[in-house]
Motif scaffolding. Structure first.
Motif: not given
Length: 242
Positions: A154-164, A173-181, A190-193, A206-210
């Protein structure tokens, strides 16, 4: 140069497929939707209300249909929005988008022992549909997709994989905030900045995923100044409202 790092990072994100599983800003508020307060009015006597049926929700699309890019903009019926570039925006050609993706793959996988295999995998699973750059501010919009190797992601897992994956890129060096909408057109994403630093420069994005079926749709808005973020959002219009 600020535009370069923004586009390279976006390319790096889209060039991080999950097929292996089979300027400083304050970005924390950008990817969190803010509820609009309901309008209030003085109460007046009214007859007893009668029950009305609940509105029928718009069904989620079963499969993803790629958007259509023209000289004037981009329309995506699966996601329910029309993108109209601002006055200073330039749209990339198909050849320029392919070169940008190749640059991103080189940036992420260039030093990997199996870099050729990884880059070939990127070309088979990921694609850009739109790249728009504001030549006045350096802000940009990139819309792309990736075919997922595993439908359960899902979108949240996708964000976690990109972070890793990005944490393993020494040059960035990339610093992620918590996901939102965030809602664009008829779709809630699902968005994350995050803030990226490389070669002595910084860029906020800001990355938006669907996810639709086994396709992950991605919109990345890049900007050096947080005041540019609302201007990028204003380029998106609901299709039904046009």
């Amino acid at each position: 140069m600020k535009r370069t790092i923004a586009c390279l990072l976006t390319a790096a994100l889209l060039a991080a497929p999950l097929a292996g599983c089979g300027q400083t800003s304050t970005p924390s508020s950008a990817a969190v939707a803010t509820a609009t307060p309901a309008a209030t009015a003085a109460p007046t006597p009214t007859p007893e209300p009668t029950a009305t049926p609940a509105p029928t929700a718009t069904p989620e699309p079963v499969t993803y249909t790629p958007g259509v890019r023209t000289e004037d903009g981009y329309t995506n019926t699966s996601l329910g929005f029309l993108f109209s570039p601002s006055e200073n925006m330039v749209l990339a050609t198909e050849e320029e988008m392919q070169a940008l993706m190749q640059n991103g793959a080189d940036f992420v996988y260039g030093d990997a022992p199996n870099s050729d295999q990884l880059m070939e995998q990127v070309q088979q699973t990921a694609a850009y549909e739109l790249v728009a750059v504001d030549v006045a501010t350096g802000s940009s919009v990139i819309i792309g997709t990736e075919t997922l190797a595993m439908e359960g992601i899902d979108e949240t897992q996708y964000i976690a994989a990109i972070q890793q994956q990005l944490s393993q890129v020494d040059a960035m060096q990339v610093t992620f905030d918590d996901p939102g909408t965030v809602t664009l057109g008829e779709t809630t994403f699902t968005g994350v900045t995050y803030t990226a630093a490389a070669n002595g420069m910084q860029s906020s994005q800001t990355m938006l995923l669907k996810k639709i079926d086994n396709t992950m749709c991605m919109i990345v808005l890049a900007y050096s100044d947080p005041t540019q973020y609302p201007a990028l959002l204003n380029c998106f219009t609901t299709i039904s409202a046009v």
